[in-house]
Write a protein that holds these residues in place. Structure first.
Motif, PDB file in Angstrom:
ATOM      1  N   HIS A  55     -11.602  21.734  -7.638  1.00 52.76           N
ATOM      2  CA  HIS A  55     -12.639  22.376  -7.824  1.00 52.76           C
ATOM      3  C   HIS A  55     -13.257  21.108  -7.130  1.00 52.76           C
ATOM      4  CE1 HIS A  55     -15.237  24.235 -10.583  1.00 52.76           C
ATOM      5  NE2 HIS A  55     -16.080  23.070 -10.240  1.00 52.76           N
ATOM      6  N   GLN A  56     -13.588  20.125  -6.547  1.00 49.17           N
ATOM      7  CA  GLN A  56     -14.530  19.158  -6.035  1.00 49.17           C
ATOM      8  C   GLN A  56     -15.023  19.580  -4.762  1.00 49.17           C
ATOM      9  OE1 GLN A  56     -12.325  15.507  -8.087  1.00 49.17           O
ATOM     10  NE2 GLN A  56     -15.074  15.512  -8.367  1.00 49.17           N
ATOM     11  N   VAL A  57     -13.923  19.637  -3.995  1.00 46.58           N
ATOM     12  CA  VAL A  57     -13.760  20.785  -2.753  1.00 46.58           C
ATOM     13  C   VAL A  57     -14.142  21.496  -2.045  1.00 46.58           C
ATOM     14  CG1 VAL A  57     -13.394  17.749  -2.049  1.00 46.58           C
ATOM     15  CG2 VAL A  57     -11.458  19.314  -1.887  1.00 46.58           C
ATOM     16  N   TYR A 155      -2.640  19.283 -12.004  1.00 44.21           N
ATOM     17  CA  TYR A 155      -3.748  19.840 -13.365  1.00 44.21           C
ATOM     18  C   TYR A 155      -4.418  18.377 -13.309  1.00 44.21           C
ATOM     19  CZ  TYR A 155      -6.682  20.854 -17.291  1.00 44.21           C
ATOM     20  OH  TYR A 155      -7.192  21.214 -18.021  1.00 44.21           O
ATOM     21  N   HIS A 156      -5.951  19.002 -12.576  1.00 42.71           N
ATOM     22  CA  HIS A 156      -6.911  18.113 -12.613  1.00 42.71           C
ATOM     23  C   HIS A 156      -8.432  18.629 -12.729  1.00 42.71           C
ATOM     24  CE1 HIS A 156      -8.207  15.034  -9.873  1.00 42.71           C
ATOM     25  NE2 HIS A 156      -9.353  15.090 -10.271  1.00 42.71           N
ATOM     26  N   PHE A 157      -8.617  18.758 -14.602  1.00 40.95           N
ATOM     27  CA  PHE A 157      -9.758  18.961 -15.262  1.00 40.95           C
ATOM     28  C   PHE A 157      -9.733  20.644 -15.023  1.00 40.95           C
ATOM     29  CE2 PHE A 157     -11.375  13.741 -13.827  1.00 40.95           C
ATOM     30  CZ  PHE A 157     -10.080  14.082 -14.331  1.00 40.95           C
ATOM     31  N   THR A 158      -9.452  21.677 -14.731  1.00 40.06           N
ATOM     32  CA  THR A 158      -9.510  23.423 -14.700  1.00 40.06           C
ATOM     33  C   THR A 158      -9.021  23.564 -14.808  1.00 40.06           C
ATOM     34  OG1 THR A 158      -8.845  22.657 -12.147  1.00 40.06           O
ATOM     35  CG2 THR A 158     -11.629  22.479 -12.679  1.00 40.06           C
ATOM     36  N   ASN A 200      -4.244  14.562 -14.390  1.00 35.67           N
ATOM     37  CA  ASN A 200      -4.751  13.719 -14.228  1.00 35.67           C
ATOM     38  C   ASN A 200      -5.388  13.208 -15.058  1.00 35.67           C
ATOM     39  OD1 ASN A 200      -5.892  12.147 -11.962  1.00 35.67           O
ATOM     40  ND2 ASN A 200      -7.440  12.683 -12.729  1.00 35.67           N
ATOM     41  N   GLU A 201      -5.583  11.758 -15.640  1.00 35.03           N
ATOM     42  CA  GLU A 201      -6.408  11.220 -16.783  1.00 35.03           C
ATOM     43  C   GLU A 201      -6.611  11.774 -17.637  1.00 35.03           C
ATOM     44  OE1 GLU A 201      -9.794  10.540 -14.228  1.00 35.03           O
ATOM     45  OE2 GLU A 201      -9.539   8.453 -13.586  1.00 35.03           O
ATOM     46  N   ILE A 202      -5.588  11.842 -18.905  1.00 40.54           N
ATOM     47  CA  ILE A 202      -5.175  12.475 -19.988  1.00 40.54           C
ATOM     48  C   ILE A 202      -6.656  11.902 -20.593  1.00 40.54           C
ATOM     49  CG2 ILE A 202      -4.421  12.273 -22.372  1.00 40.54           C
ATOM     50  CD1 ILE A 202      -1.456  12.753 -20.229  1.00 40.54           C
ATOM     51  N   GLU A 355     -21.861   3.952 -13.457  1.00 40.53           N
ATOM     52  CA  GLU A 355     -22.326   3.213 -13.624  1.00 40.53           C
ATOM     53  C   GLU A 355     -21.495   1.366 -14.126  1.00 40.53           C
ATOM     54  OE1 GLU A 355     -21.408   3.598 -18.175  1.00 40.53           O
ATOM     55  OE2 GLU A 355     -19.540   5.015 -18.650  1.00 40.53           O
ATOM     56  N   TYR A 356     -20.424   1.517 -13.260  1.00 40.02           N
ATOM     57  CA  TYR A 356     -19.641   0.322 -13.261  1.00 40.02           C
ATOM     58  C   TYR A 356     -19.924  -0.108 -12.076  1.00 40.02           C
ATOM     59  CZ  TYR A 356     -17.160   3.641 -11.309  1.00 40.02           C
ATOM     60  OH  TYR A 356     -16.547   4.830 -10.233  1.00 40.02           O
ATOM     61  N   SER A 357     -19.620  -1.442 -12.337  1.00 34.41           N
ATOM     62  CA  SER A 357     -19.454  -2.548 -10.904  1.00 34.41           C
ATOM     63  C   SER A 357     -17.995  -2.775  -9.832  1.00 34.41           C
ATOM     64  CB  SER A 357     -19.620  -4.402 -11.648  1.00 34.41           C
ATOM     65  OG  SER A 357     -19.252  -4.318 -12.082  1.00 34.41           O
ATOM     66  N   THR A 380      -3.046   6.313  -6.881  1.00 32.87           N
ATOM     67  CA  THR A 380      -3.553   7.104  -6.976  1.00 32.87           C
ATOM     68  C   THR A 380      -4.827   8.007  -6.784  1.00 32.87           C
ATOM     69  OG1 THR A 380      -2.798   8.456  -9.544  1.00 32.87           O
ATOM     70  CG2 THR A 380      -1.605   8.980  -7.897  1.00 32.87           C
ATOM     71  N   GLU A 381      -5.503   6.675  -6.904  1.00 34.80           N
ATOM     72  CA  GLU A 381      -7.276   7.119  -6.904  1.00 34.80           C
ATOM     73  C   GLU A 381      -7.829   6.007  -6.854  1.00 34.80           C
ATOM     74  OE1 GLU A 381     -10.261   9.262  -9.198  1.00 34.80           O
ATOM     75  OE2 GLU A 381      -8.639  10.992  -9.316  1.00 34.80           O
ATOM     76  N   ASN A 382      -8.648   5.285  -5.991  1.00 26.94           N
ATOM     77  CA  ASN A 382      -9.219   4.401  -6.118  1.00 26.94           C
ATOM     78  C   ASN A 382     -10.937   4.198  -4.712  1.00 26.94           C
ATOM     79  OD1 ASN A 382      -9.017   0.926  -4.374  1.00 26.94           O
ATOM     80  ND2 ASN A 382     -10.087   0.866  -6.425  1.00 26.94           N
ATOM     81  N   PHE A 425     -18.301  16.972  -4.910  1.00 25.28           N
ATOM     82  CA  PHE A 425     -18.506  17.869  -7.007  1.00 25.28           C
ATOM     83  C   PHE A 425     -18.209  16.717  -7.776  1.00 25.28           C
ATOM     84  CE2 PHE A 425     -18.270  20.073 -10.180  1.00 25.28           C
ATOM     85  CZ  PHE A 425     -20.095  20.281 -11.061  1.00 25.28           C
ATOM     86  N   GLU A 426     -18.687  15.119  -8.563  1.00 25.42           N
ATOM     87  CA  GLU A 426     -18.785  14.578  -8.695  1.00 25.42           C
ATOM     88  C   GLU A 426     -19.121  14.840 -10.809  1.00 25.42           C
ATOM     89  OE1 GLU A 426     -16.269  12.351  -8.539  1.00 25.42           O
ATOM     90  OE2 GLU A 426     -17.575  11.075 -11.291  1.00 25.42           O
ATOM     91  N   TRP A 427     -18.546  16.042 -10.732  1.00 23.06           N
ATOM     92  CA  TRP A 427     -18.186  16.430 -12.314  1.00 23.06           C
ATOM     93  C   TRP A 427     -19.559  16.284 -12.578  1.00 23.06           C
ATOM     94  CZ3 TRP A 427     -14.062  19.107 -12.240  1.00 23.06           C
ATOM     95  CH2 TRP A 427     -13.103  18.646 -11.674  1.00 23.06           C
ATOM     96  N   ALA A 428     -19.812  15.574 -13.903  1.00 24.95           N
ATOM     97  CA  ALA A 428     -21.041  16.235 -14.239  1.00 24.95           C
ATOM     98  C   ALA A 428     -21.993  15.142 -13.383  1.00 24.95           C
ATOM     99  CB  ALA A 428     -21.630  15.395 -16.098  1.00 24.95           C
ATOM    100  N   LYS A 434     -21.479   9.482  -3.865  1.00 28.92           N
ATOM    101  CA  LYS A 434     -21.099   9.597  -2.556  1.00 28.92           C
ATOM    102  C   LYS A 434     -19.883   8.816  -2.248  1.00 28.92           C
ATOM    103  CE  LYS A 434     -24.587  12.479  -1.550  1.00 28.92           C
ATOM    104  NZ  LYS A 434     -24.475  13.371  -1.194  1.00 28.92           N
ATOM    105  N   PHE A 435     -19.172   9.191  -2.902  1.00 30.55           N
ATOM    106  CA  PHE A 435     -17.659   8.900  -2.601  1.00 30.55           C
ATOM    107  C   PHE A 435     -16.384   9.061  -1.138  1.00 30.55           C
ATOM    108  CE2 PHE A 435     -17.157   8.599  -7.349  1.00 30.55           C
ATOM    109  CZ  PHE A 435     -17.468   7.851  -8.030  1.00 30.55           C
ATOM    110  N   GLY A 436     -17.111   9.903  -0.907  1.00 26.78           N
ATOM    111  CA  GLY A 436     -16.651  10.010   0.965  1.00 26.78           C
ATOM    112  C   GLY A 436     -16.617   8.867   1.405  1.00 26.78           C
TER     113      GLY A 436
HETATM  114  C1  GAL Z   1     -11.579   9.803 -11.407  1.00 26.58           C
HETATM  115  C2  GAL Z   1     -11.563  11.543 -11.102  1.00 26.58           C
HETATM  116  C3  GAL Z   1     -11.935  12.160  -9.629  1.00 26.58           C
HETATM  117  C4  GAL Z   1     -12.868  11.636  -9.491  1.00 26.58           C
HETATM  118  C5  GAL Z   1     -13.327  10.055 -10.152  1.00 26.58           C
HETATM  119  C6  GAL Z   1     -14.400   9.165  -9.018  1.00 26.58           C
HETATM  120  O1  GAL Z   1     -12.081   9.512 -12.661  1.00 26.58           O
HETATM  121  O2  GAL Z   1      -9.860  11.797 -10.874  1.00 26.58           O
HETATM  122  O3  GAL Z   1     -12.400  13.151  -9.737  1.00 26.58           O
HETATM  123  O4  GAL Z   1     -13.942  12.335  -9.792  1.00 26.58           O
HETATM  124  O5  GAL Z   1     -12.686  10.024 -10.950  1.00 26.58           O
HETATM  125  O6  GAL Z   1     -15.287   9.138 -10.399  1.00 26.58           O
END
Ligand code: GAL
Length: 464
Positions: A55-57, A155-158, A200-202, A355-357, A380-382, A425-428, A434-436
């Motif tokens: 959904h984000q890309v 399943y990633h949120f949608t 993803n992230e219950i 909102e985090y550091s 799987t994400e960072n 598209f970073e959800w809300a 800009k995570f790219g």
């Molecule tokens: C995660 C989520 C990703 C992405 C990422 C950056 O919680 O799985 O879809 O939005 O955060 O905030």
């Protein structure tokens, strides 16, 4: 005299309680001035990758719960999505994937985590769209041809609108629909795709969608949040078991993706901050880890949520665990009945645009915590939201240092998927975060490698 003794007694109890809380997973702080962040080592065959979610890309995800949500305001004139954005065409990854695969090769990555858009594959209940199934098959082949190993998230949120109308994961009986979808796609791709993430992230989905109400369906009900967590965990266990007995089931790795934010006390000496942090850690982190080590999923916040669920099949329901890690969320207690805490980034830490550091030591801690499951770990994400691109390099180097340090002290980490390959598209938060590794001009869809991302490219080149 009595009064002094009582005071002393209470003081001792207070200190003991603080020591107890602080000893569980103490907040680490390394002396970076004395560390050499280039001192990295990764095991033979370590997987370097990047991640996205459909959904984000992809663009044109116009038949799912998020699409429905993006179209509405929240009733009081505020936008649901920052800046009134809608996901719309997103990165047009659906059609531009060949170019994006070239971008992956240019970075030197050898693995790509992406999700399947359920609403495109099963737009109506029980009716599968062959063109969409074929599309992902072509993407898988294109990745393999480029020497990039696909990892699929189921399943990633949608989810499709028809599934939303049935009540989504609020209803346990709906898990069967998700399972049918998973079996269908597994049969399509499991001959070529060897790594599968179920959900993803219950905890993130349950909180944002059913407690904070910032994500669809916008509910604010702790009890529903707890039930959704339980049902998503059940969905994971059932899907794991169902896929394992399908052809190729024994040849692939299947696991859940868990996010960890540590809820550290804002004031380390403050009992209420420690208590609030402890409660949040219990509900969102420990409860899920306990489910997989004991079969029991138990959460309890007085007056808000009570769930006590047992399923012995949870014990062997992961071949690996996916860890998504970004930072910690220091918790400050508030005297407010409806909202008893707030998150505050530490002023001593470098902020990100979220909102985090920046907190690499937390990545190390999270790897140790998730390691309690005794499973191989994939990160799987960072990644970092950094519009100015003035912290990305620093972030990458320090987090990868923390990763290397965790591995050298025994963590069984097999791979790392940077979030994200592309701005998206970073959800809300809409398009403002800009995570790219690649910056996208959303007017022209032009992709450009960010300077900060070169740090990742260089580390891969040195350690591949
Ligand atoms: C995660 C989520 C990703 C992405 C990422 C950056 O919680 O799985 O879809 O939005 O955060 O905030």
């Amino acid at each position: 005299m009595d009064f002094i003794f009582s005071l002393l007694f209470l003081g001792i109890i207070y200190v003991l309680l603080i020591i107890y809380f602080r000893s569980r997973d103490p907040e680490l702080h390394w002396n970076w001035a004395r560390l050499n962040v280039d001192d990295l080592s990764f095991p033979e065959g370590f997987i370097w990758g990047a991640a996205t979610a459909a959904h984000q890309v992809e663009g044109a995800c116009d038949n799912n719960n998020w699409h429905a949500w993006e179209q509405g305001g929240d009733g009081d004139g505020r936008d649901r999505i920052r800046g009134g954005a809608v996901s719309g065409a997103a990165c047009e990854h659906w059609t531009r994937y060949p170019e994006d695969i070239r971008l992956m090769s240019n970075l030197g990555i050898r693995a790509y985590r992406f999700s399947l858009e359920w609403s495109k594959i099963e737009p109506e209940e029980g009716k599968f769209n062959q063109a969409a199934l074929d599309h992902y098959s072509v993407v898988v082949d294109a990745l393999l041809t480029a020497g990039i190993e696909p990892m699929i998230t189921l399943y990633h949120f949608t989810h499709p609108i028809w599934f939303m109308k049935k009540g989504g994961f609020e209803k346990l009986e709906n898990v069967a629909f998700f399972q049918r979808f998973c079996e269908k796609v597994f049969n399509e791709y499991s001959d070529r795709v060897k790594k599968w993430c179920t959900i993803n992230e219950i905890e993130v989905e349950a909180t944002q969608s059913y407690f904070k109400g910032d994500w669809p369906p916008g509910k604010q009900d702790g009890q529903i949040m707890g039930k959704v967590m339980q049902h998503l965990l059940e969905a994971h266990v059932r899907v794991y078991r169902a896929l394992k007995i399908l052809p190729n089931g024994d040849k692939v790795e299947i696991g859940l993706v868990k996010n960890i934010f540590q809820f550290d006390p804002w004031r380390p000496w403050h009992l209420a901050d420690n208590l609030a942090g402890r409660l949040l850690n219990r509900v969102f982190n420990d409860s899920i880890i306990d489910f997989f080590t004991t079969g029991r999923f138990k959460i309890f916040i007085p007056g808000l949520v009570t769930v006590d669920h047992f399923n012995s099949q949870a014990l062997h329901s992961n071949d690996f665990i996916g860890l998504n890690y970004y930072s910690h969320l220091p918790v400050k207690f508030k005297w407010d009945r409806n909202d008893f805490f707030e998150f505050r980034a530490r002023p001593t830490e470098i902020p990100t645009d979220m909102e985090y550091s920046i907190y690499p030591e937390g990545f190390y801690r999270a790897l140790k915590q998730i390691g309690k499951l005794g499973l191989p770990i994939y990160v799987t994400e960072n990644g970092i939201a950094d519009f100015q691109d003035d912290r990305r390099k620093h972030y990458i180097r320090r987090y990868l240092y923390a990763l290397s340090r965790a591995i050298s002290t025994g963590s069984d980490v097999r791979g790392y998927y940077y979030w994200s390959l592309l701005d998206n598209f970073e959800w809300a938060e809409g398009y403002e975060m800009k995570f790219g590794l690649y910056q996208i001009d959303f007017n022209t869809q032009k992709r450009v490698l960010r300077d900060g991302a070169v740090a990742y490219q260089e580390i891969i080149a040195r350690h591949d």
